[in-house]
Scaffold this active site. Structure first.
Site, short mmCIF file in Angstrom:
data_model
loop_
_atom_site.label_atom_id
_atom_site.label_comp_id
_atom_site.label_asym_id
_atom_site.label_seq_id
_atom_site.Cartn_x
_atom_site.Cartn_y
_atom_site.Cartn_z
N GLN A 38 1.76 -7.08 -0.54
CA GLN A 38 1.19 -6.21 -1.59
C GLN A 38 2.19 -5.41 -2.14
O GLN A 38 2.23 -5.33 -3.26
CB GLN A 38 0.07 -5.61 -1.31
CG GLN A 38 -0.90 -4.69 -2.31
CD GLN A 38 -2.14 -3.98 -1.89
OE1 GLN A 38 -2.93 -4.73 -1.69
NE2 GLN A 38 -2.12 -2.75 -1.99
N GLY A 85 3.15 0.70 -5.18
CA GLY A 85 2.31 0.72 -4.09
C GLY A 85 0.84 0.67 -4.15
O GLY A 85 0.08 -0.29 -4.24
N THR A 86 0.33 2.00 -4.16
CA THR A 86 -1.22 2.16 -4.04
C THR A 86 -1.86 2.06 -5.25
O THR A 86 -2.99 1.41 -5.30
CB THR A 86 -1.34 3.62 -3.82
OG1 THR A 86 -0.84 4.18 -2.60
CG2 THR A 86 -2.79 4.06 -3.56
N GLY A 129 5.53 -5.78 6.51
CA GLY A 129 5.66 -6.18 8.14
C GLY A 129 5.93 -7.54 8.39
O GLY A 129 5.04 -8.20 7.79
N ARG A 146 -1.79 25.70 21.79
CA ARG A 146 -1.12 24.81 21.13
C ARG A 146 -1.52 23.46 21.48
O ARG A 146 -1.54 22.51 20.40
CB ARG A 146 0.54 24.98 21.52
CG ARG A 146 1.56 24.09 20.71
CD ARG A 146 2.85 24.43 21.28
NE ARG A 146 3.46 24.72 19.99
CZ ARG A 146 5.02 25.26 20.23
NH1 ARG A 146 5.37 25.33 21.29
NH2 ARG A 146 5.60 25.63 18.92
N GLU A 186 -0.86 1.40 3.72
CA GLU A 186 -2.39 1.22 3.47
C GLU A 186 -3.05 2.23 2.47
O GLU A 186 -4.10 2.49 2.65
CB GLU A 186 -3.24 0.89 4.75
CG GLU A 186 -2.60 -0.20 5.54
CD GLU A 186 -2.53 -1.32 4.84
OE1 GLU A 186 -2.99 -1.99 4.01
OE2 GLU A 186 -1.22 -1.87 5.22
#
Length: 671
Positions: A150, A156-157, A190, A342, A433
């Site tokens: 995609q 991208g988005t 990927g 922490r 994503e």
């Protein structure tokens, strides 16, 4: 020793043995709550099976491998895994299969990762019966390898701006897939670079010169026999990344590649032979593959945080540094309040993300069932929830892992700790994503619409009912009242949502266009999205604790302490919102702060047992600092000595360059 045993073994570091003796609950029972009974049992069996079969073990220390060596080792082990699926008792697509991959290969990816995470879910969820019959079983058996393409070099988005085109040729009943510009080249998918022979390609559909919008198409990239790229296909690996370098993220340029009409994914949207376009029942239903990943990635993020917090807490239990009382001897750094402050909230977050992630997966499954029945009403809720959770959890998990690394001092900076890989792999979740800011703004559209509906007295989704709340002042008198703490989360989210909504309306009223007002109000809306998502997580954790019914009251007690720490710590982090409209007083904020300190002390005896409950084996953890036996220092030396750089005492580069330089300097000094 059973890697999942609560009891330490002979030869273990005595400090860790002492810590496990202080734990007062069953780690096996806690693991069943984290993973679910069935998955917890499967994980144990998988761990034991891998331990017994050396062919599934690493060929060497992964930190010292080249990219090619990592890929080759992952490919070898992938082949071995698929030979043994029946023996493992799990299959791709099942949650337990991810544990096989983590144990055998690791978190850095493997050649079939996108096949099972995106290619098959997209094919099965969006492909029609004819397309599924032709390709799904073959992909499930591993006959073909596929990916999901995609993202482009330039986009991208923003799916609507994708440049890859798919023109429908009515005469031949084919789609012509093309990359018309350099920026339209697919970039980042990927397993695209070297592994995949097929890809589901997102492209702008054109019929009779009219653009219909982005749709998905199944495209063959390589010959199934030779694996050579087909005509019109330019494909390769994009090069090294911050991490995740076992995975061949790739580029793809398509030069007028023709595919049959039937290779468009047409379960929902369709193109008929004559070019007639049939719309899907819901505008976002084509985003199924992305929503699938977002739904499942929350628990994956939680697992990476579980690895990091396991390393940090175990190491903090064996590392001694400084004295608390003069002459009292060096103490475990886990005994310092600063170290607890922490780490323990990150431990609480880990449990919160596991439980909230399970809620998201349940919503995803319910949505799929409804879609199969023709009901798409839950799709909007799912898209909103997954967008917010993806953004907030990935960001907070990255921060938490970095806290774990810094809590381990200098050794945390070494690859032997495994923090560099865990952080490098995890932090990619802030981008893939859907970039996080874009995800928050997508959730904000849902929230702004809900605020409109609320003001008009219209029905709201159950996830948004809290917006109708009227409470203006907190009645919190002590921080033991979990319900009042959750009410405070509701107040924060409600106030920030309506503040963003009111500001948006005011900007538009001042004469701004809707688009300009949205842009000018974007920061406020991302704040609203974060607040809403933090409420969702708090509610999920709180409800999980209320629903737990075990015979072991000690488990209930420690879970309640974890949840209380999470609620108090998160509210303290948002205290400016609570004080802003005087929902709480400074005295009430003080109660919350003191409760955080008390809970650090209360949880201290159980923290090693709480990380042991994640049941992450040494093989999966691959960390010298996080070893279950606690024998860090001897093994840190062994790890360093195995470094290929130490094979020779004098390196060639020193001989050829530095030695002559030093000799010249010595000669010059004699003159």
């Amino acid at each position: 020793m059973d890697v999942n045993s609560h009891i330490s073994a002979e030869g273990d570091n005595q400090d860790l043995t002492e810590e496990r003796g202080r734990g007062d609950f069953s780690t096996e029972e806690m693991a069943r709550l984290v993973y679910g009974r069935q998955l917890a049992e499967k994980r144990r069996k998988i761990t034991e099976y891998v331990q017994r079969n050396p062919v599934l073990h690493d060929a060497g220390e992964q930190a010292f491998m080249t990219r090619e060596q990592k890929y080759d080792d992952a490919a070898r082990k992938t082949s071995e895994i698929f030979r043994r699926l029946e023996e493992f008792g799990t299959y791709p697509g099942e949650e337990s299969f991810a544990h096989v991959i983590n144990e055998v290969i690791g978190i850095d990816g493997y050649p079939l990762a996108l096949q099972h995470v995106m290619f098959l879910p997209a094919l099965l969820g969006q492909g029609d019966e004819q397309l599924k019959a032709k390709y799904a079983a073959r992909a499930q058996r591993g006959e073909i390898i596929g990916t999901y393409a995609q993202t482009e070099m330039g986009h991208g988005t923003n799916l609507r701006a994708l440049e890859t085109t798919a023109h429908y040729d009515k005469k031949t009943q084919e789609f012509v897939i093309n990359s018309p510009t350099t920026s339209s080249i697919k970039w980042w998918p990927g397993n695209l670079g070297k592994s995949s022979s097929y890809a589901i390609v997102a492209a702008q559909l054109h019929i009779d010169g009219k653009s219909i919008g982005p749709h998905n198409f199944l495209v063959q990239l390589r010959c199934e026999k030779t694996h050579q790229p087909l005509k019109g296909i330019l494909v390769g690996d994009i090069g090294p990344k911050i991490s995740y370098n076992t995975t061949d993220n790739g580029f793809l340029k398509l030069d007028h590649v023709r595919i049959p009409r039937e290779q468009m994914l047409m379960k929902h949207a369709k193109v008929l032979p004559d070019g007639t376009y049939v719309k899907p029942p819901h505008a976002k239903i084509g985003y199924g593959a992305m929503v699938h990943v977002r739904s499942h990635m929350i628990r994956a993020q939680a697992h990476m945080l579980a690895m990091a917090i396991t390393i940090a807490i175990r190491y903090s239990a064996i590392r001694r540094q400084g004295e608390i009382r003069n002459g009292g001897g060096e103490v475990k750094i886990l005994d310092y309040q600063t170290q607890q402050h922490r780490l323990f909230p990150q431990l609480a977050r880990t449990y919160a993300y596991f439980f909230a992630g399970a809620e998201v997966v349940a919503l995803y499954q319910k949505t799929l069932e409804k879609i199969d029945e023709g009901d798409v009403t839950l799709m909007t809720d799912l898209h909103a929830v997954t967008s917010g959770m993806k953004a907030v959890v990935s960001f907070e998990t990255g921060n938490a892992i970095e806290q774990c690394r810094m809590a381990c001092g200098g050794h945390g900076y070494s690859a032997a700790s495994r923090f560099p890989e865990i952080y490098g792999v995890q932090i990619g979740g802030c981008t893939y994503e859907g970039e996080n800011m874009v995800m928050l703004l997508q959730l904000a559209r849902y929230l702004m619409k809900a605020a409109d509906q609320c003001q008009k007295g219209q029905k709201l989704s159950p996830l948004l009912e809290y917006l109708k709340g009227k409470e203006k002042k907190s009645r919190l008198s002590d921080a033991e009242d979990r319900e009042k703490l959750v009410k405070a989360f509701e107040y924060v989210s409600r106030s920030v949502v309506f503040r963003a909504h009111e500001r948006l309306a005011a900007l538009q009223k001042s004469g701004m266009s809707a688009e300009a007002a949205w842009q000018a109000n974007a920061v406020e809306m991302t704040r609203a999205s974060r607040a809403h998502t933090r409420l969702f997580i708090a509610q999920a954790f709180h409800q999980k604790v209320l629903s737990v019914k075990t015979a072991d009251r000690k488990i209930n007690n420690v879970l309640d302490q974890l949840c209380a720490l999470f609620l108090n710590y998160e509210l303290l982090d948002m205290s400016h919102y609570l004080l802003e409209d005087q929902y709480m007083t400074t005295k009430q904020i003080g109660i919350i702060r003191e409760n955080v300190y008390r809970l650090l002390k209360d949880l201290r005896p159980n923290v090693v047992s709480l990380v042991d409950s994640f049941e992450i084996s040494d093989r999966e953890l691959r960390s010298v600092l996080g070893r279950r036996d606690g024998n860090v220092y001897d093994n840190l030396l062994k790890w360093a000595q195995s470094n290929p750089l130490n094979k020779e005492d004098v390196l060639p580069g020193f001989k050829t360059s530095l030695q002559p330089m030093m000799a010249r300097a010595r000669e010059a000094s004699k003159l």
